[in-house]
Each structure stands twice: as C-alpha cells, then as structure tokens.
Write an enzyme that holds these catalytic residues in place. Structure first.
Site, mmCIF file in Angstrom:
data_model
loop_
_atom_site.group_PDB
_atom_site.id
_atom_site.type_symbol
_atom_site.label_atom_id
_atom_site.label_comp_id
_atom_site.label_asym_id
_atom_site.label_seq_id
_atom_site.Cartn_x
_atom_site.Cartn_y
_atom_site.Cartn_z
ATOM 1 N N CYS A 109 -6.109 4.106 20.360
ATOM 2 C CA CYS A 109 -6.164 2.804 21.048
ATOM 3 C C CYS A 109 -4.934 1.936 20.789
ATOM 4 C CB CYS A 109 -7.439 2.061 20.661
ATOM 5 S SG CYS A 109 -7.417 1.392 19.001
ATOM 6 N N THR A 126 -13.380 -0.748 -16.837
ATOM 7 C CA THR A 126 -13.552 -1.781 -15.808
ATOM 8 C C THR A 126 -13.624 -3.159 -16.457
ATOM 9 O OG1 THR A 126 -14.891 -2.631 -13.982
ATOM 10 C CG2 THR A 126 -16.063 -1.387 -15.667
ATOM 11 N N TYR A 155 0.814 -1.216 0.000
ATOM 12 C CA TYR A 155 0.000 0.000 0.000
ATOM 13 C C TYR A 155 0.845 1.263 0.000
ATOM 14 C CZ TYR A 155 -4.563 -1.992 -0.257
ATOM 15 O OH TYR A 155 -5.668 -2.627 -0.744
ATOM 16 N N ARG A 196 1.690 1.750 -3.507
ATOM 17 C CA ARG A 196 0.544 2.251 -4.275
ATOM 18 C C ARG A 196 0.201 3.691 -3.910
ATOM 19 N NH1 ARG A 196 -4.448 -1.419 -3.982
ATOM 20 N NH2 ARG A 196 -5.115 0.050 -5.585
ATOM 21 N N HIS A 241 -15.343 1.430 -3.336
ATOM 22 C CA HIS A 241 -14.285 0.636 -2.691
ATOM 23 C C HIS A 241 -13.405 1.455 -1.756
ATOM 24 C CE1 HIS A 241 -14.691 -2.508 -6.167
ATOM 25 N NE2 HIS A 241 -15.659 -2.601 -5.277
ATOM 26 N N CYS A 260 -8.655 2.846 11.770
ATOM 27 C CA CYS A 260 -8.233 1.910 12.807
ATOM 28 C C CYS A 260 -8.938 0.568 12.600
ATOM 29 C CB CYS A 260 -8.558 2.479 14.180
ATOM 30 S SG CYS A 260 -8.033 1.414 15.523
HETATM 31 P P1 NAD Z 1 -9.281 -4.161 -13.452
HETATM 32 O O1 NAD Z 1 -7.830 -3.976 -13.173
HETATM 33 O O2 NAD Z 1 -9.894 -5.455 -13.138
HETATM 34 O O3 NAD Z 1 -9.559 -3.900 -15.008
HETATM 35 C C1 NAD Z 1 -9.061 -2.787 -15.675
HETATM 36 C C2 NAD Z 1 -9.772 -2.683 -17.006
HETATM 37 O O4 NAD Z 1 -9.358 -1.478 -17.641
HETATM 38 C C3 NAD Z 1 -9.468 -3.824 -17.977
HETATM 39 O O5 NAD Z 1 -10.690 -4.305 -18.510
HETATM 40 C C4 NAD Z 1 -8.594 -3.162 -19.061
HETATM 41 O O6 NAD Z 1 -8.827 -3.725 -20.344
HETATM 42 C C5 NAD Z 1 -9.073 -1.727 -19.007
HETATM 43 N N1 NAD Z 1 -8.079 -0.715 -19.413
HETATM 44 C C6 NAD Z 1 -6.749 -0.687 -19.161
HETATM 45 N N2 NAD Z 1 -6.188 0.450 -19.629
HETATM 46 C C7 NAD Z 1 -7.201 1.158 -20.191
HETATM 47 C C8 NAD Z 1 -7.279 2.436 -20.828
HETATM 48 N N3 NAD Z 1 -6.189 3.208 -21.000
HETATM 49 N N4 NAD Z 1 -8.481 2.865 -21.285
HETATM 50 C C9 NAD Z 1 -9.603 2.105 -21.132
HETATM 51 N N5 NAD Z 1 -9.582 0.891 -20.524
HETATM 52 C C10 NAD Z 1 -8.401 0.423 -20.052
HETATM 53 O O7 NAD Z 1 -10.026 -2.951 -12.743
HETATM 54 P P2 NAD Z 1 -11.457 -2.839 -12.085
HETATM 55 O O8 NAD Z 1 -12.482 -3.373 -13.010
HETATM 56 O O9 NAD Z 1 -11.555 -1.461 -11.596
HETATM 57 O O10 NAD Z 1 -11.428 -3.823 -10.806
HETATM 58 C C11 NAD Z 1 -10.301 -3.969 -9.991
HETATM 59 C C12 NAD Z 1 -10.385 -3.542 -8.535
HETATM 60 O O11 NAD Z 1 -9.134 -2.973 -8.309
HETATM 61 C C13 NAD Z 1 -11.329 -2.448 -8.172
HETATM 62 O O12 NAD Z 1 -12.088 -2.939 -7.146
HETATM 63 C C14 NAD Z 1 -10.491 -1.282 -7.630
HETATM 64 O O13 NAD Z 1 -10.869 -0.965 -6.315
HETATM 65 C C15 NAD Z 1 -9.100 -1.780 -7.582
HETATM 66 N N6 NAD Z 1 -8.058 -0.925 -8.225
HETATM 67 C C16 NAD Z 1 -8.138 0.424 -8.210
HETATM 68 C C17 NAD Z 1 -7.161 1.179 -8.828
HETATM 69 C C18 NAD Z 1 -7.287 2.681 -8.806
HETATM 70 O O14 NAD Z 1 -7.914 3.244 -7.903
HETATM 71 N N7 NAD Z 1 -6.721 3.385 -9.786
HETATM 72 C C19 NAD Z 1 -6.100 0.561 -9.476
HETATM 73 C C20 NAD Z 1 -6.045 -0.840 -9.479
HETATM 74 C C21 NAD Z 1 -7.046 -1.579 -8.855
HETATM 75 ZN ZN ZN Z 2 -8.095 2.886 17.341
#
Ligand code: NAD
Ligand code: ZN
Length: 253
Positions: A156, A194, A73, A76, A125, A133
């Site tokens: 805590c 997505t 994390y 990230r 999410h 916490c």
């Molecule tokens: P995913 O990683 O499962 O899918 C990403 C999708 O984006 C794929 O279908 C891919 O083909 C498409 N993609 C990639 N680059 C692209 C672009 N430039 N333009 C258009 N489409 C593109 O992501 P998800 O469906 O969001 O699910 C994954 C989980 O991961 C979520 O629950 C989320 O919370 C978390 N997540 C979040 C982040 C963030 O906040 N940026 C990053 C990674 C994962």
């Molecule tokens: Zn606490």
C-alpha cells in the site's frame, strides 16, 4: 554487588526453592541481554546521541519524525543482528530443556532467547527482527536492517515501522493473555534483568506473589521487585544463572 560466598549461598537457596517448585516461569528484561552487548534503556548507557529512549520509542515521536526514529532503530537492529546469546540466555534454554523451566515471558525485542534455543517464549513487546505496515496487515521478518531511510509497504506504499510495542501503546492481546495464564499457573517466578518499572509487564511479579508464588530476582541493582522477592541475587545475569544451573543439576543427581 555481593561477596562471592554470600551470593553462592543465595543461589544455592534459590536452587532449592526451584527444585521444590512445580511450575517455574521466568520474566526477563533488557539486563539479561546486556552481556551480549545490547544497551539497556535505564542506566548510563541508555542514551543515544542526546535522546532518551522514552523520547524515541513512542507513536508521537514516529509521527513527528519517522526518519529519526528509523535511524535509531537501524542502529539498534545492527547491534541485535550481530549479537549472540550469552550464558544467561543459554542457562534458561537449558533449564527448559531439562524440564525445569516451563516458559519465558520477556520484555526484550532482541530474539536472543530463541537464538539460545528456548522454545516457549512470550514476547510482550514484539520483536525488532520484524517490521510491519502502519496501514495494512503487511509484516516482514528481517535478517538485517532495512536500507531505506523510510521503508515503505510493498502493498500500500505506507511507511513501515518496527513491530515492537512503544511507550503508550497497548501490548499485543494474545501475548498478554498468555503471560497472565502462565502467571496463573506458576508457583515460582525467576525475574532477570528488569527494572520493574515498565507497565503493565511490571505487574506480573506482583500478580505471581499474590497467588503465593516464590519470587527470585537476579539484577545488579535493587528494583521495586526486590521488596517482594524471596531471594534477590545481586550479580550479573550470566554468572548468576550459570551457577544456578550447576546447583540445580547437582540437586537432581
Ligand atoms: P531496563 O533498561 O529498564 O532495565 C534493565 C535492568 O537490567 C536494570 O534494572 C539493570 O539494573 C539490570 N541489569 C543491567 N545489566 C545487567 C546484568 N548484566 N545482569 C543483570 N541485570 C542487569 O529494561 P526493562 O526492564 O527490560 O524495560 C525496558 C524496556 O526496554 C522493555 O520494554 C524492552 O522492550 C525495551 N528494551 C529491550 C532491549 C532488548 O531487547 N535487549 C534493550 C533495551 C530496551
Ligand atoms: Zn501496507
């Protein structure tokens, strides 16, 4: 990917559908932030060292090895805090600003929609810009990753965790209810970047379709949503949404 005339034609058709709609909402996923340099979960860049996100973003992983999960994390968070909204985020903010888009439901935890100026954003999410916490109600907004290997609660003393939803955890009730309400109102859903496999968010396009809403998908690949989509645009989000906004503005004038 599509030829440019083919995709221009589809984007123009999408703009016409949106123009005729009364309540447009967007559903976004990690792909919309890919062009901001934030790795998606699925796809070749979805690996961190030898771990897959599904092995780290779980309550079990955190119980087993909180330091490892925190290390991931922090990595990230570093990326997110230095990332900037890209043209796709900005296009959605502009669509809201000119009254066409009512709200965004996002699976992303990066806060880039808000950074781009979007006002109505439902974060299904949680947010990587917040920690909480594991024991009491303490929450904290961050502007940089915590320095400690294992950050502790100032009240805590328990271990703090990112305020995000992990695989196997329920979604925040209020956010999920807001999302369902929006889906119940929408007559058009714009789905961007997505994979459509993470439950229960992946149900939303199907619920919208069931109530007769038009479905427009923007993704570089086919997904399970593709077969219910009225229009699928196989382009990167930045290019597709920038062109969509241009078409919509021309239709307005
Ligand atoms: P995913 O990683 O499962 O899918 C990403 C999708 O984006 C794929 O279908 C891919 O083909 C498409 N993609 C990639 N680059 C692209 C672009 N430039 N333009 C258009 N489409 C593109 O992501 P998800 O469906 O969001 O699910 C994954 C989980 O991961 C979520 O629950 C989320 O919370 C978390 N997540 C979040 C982040 C963030 O906040 N940026 C990053 C990674 C994962
Ligand atoms: Zn606490």
């Amino acid at each position: 990917m599509m030829s440019s005339t083919e995709s221009e034609h589809l984007i123009e058709k999408a703009a016409q559908i949106i123009r005729r709609s009364k309540f447009l909402i967007a559903l976004t996923g990690a792909g919309i932030s890919a062009e901001s340099g934030i790795p998606t979960y699925r796809g070749s860049e979805g690996l961190w060292r030898r771990y897959r996100p599904e092995e780290l973003a779980t309550p079990e992983a955190f119980q087993r090895n909180p330091a490892l999960v925190w290390e991931w994390y922090r990595w990230r968070m570093e990326i997110v805090f230095s990332a900037k909204p890209n043209p796709a985020h900005k296009a959605l903010a502009e669509l809201e600003n000119i009254g066409i888009l009512k709200c965004i439901i996002t699976q992303n935890v990066d806060g880039l929609h808000q950074e781009a100026g979007s006002k109505c954003v439902v974060e299904l999410h949680g947010s990587i810009r917040r920690i909480r916490c594991t024991n009491c109600n303490f929450k904290l907004h961050l502007s940089k990753p915590p320095e400690e290997t294992l950050p502790r609660c100032p009240h805590c003393g328990s271990i703090l965790r990112p305020d995000v939803v992990w695989f196997g955890e329920p979604l925040p009730k209020e956010e999920w209810e807001k999302a369902l309400k929006l889906v119940g109102q929408c007559d058009c859903m714009l789905i961007v970047g997505t994979s459509g496999v993470v439950m229960p968010a992946a149900l939303l396009p199907f619920l919208a379709k069931d109530r007769g809403a038009k479905i427009i998908e923007v993704n570089i690949e086919d997904t399970p949503i593709t077969r219910i989509a009225d229009i699928s645009i196989r382009l990167k989000a930045g290019e597709a949404l920038t062109k969509l906004v241009t078409f919509l503005k021309n239709l307005r004038d």
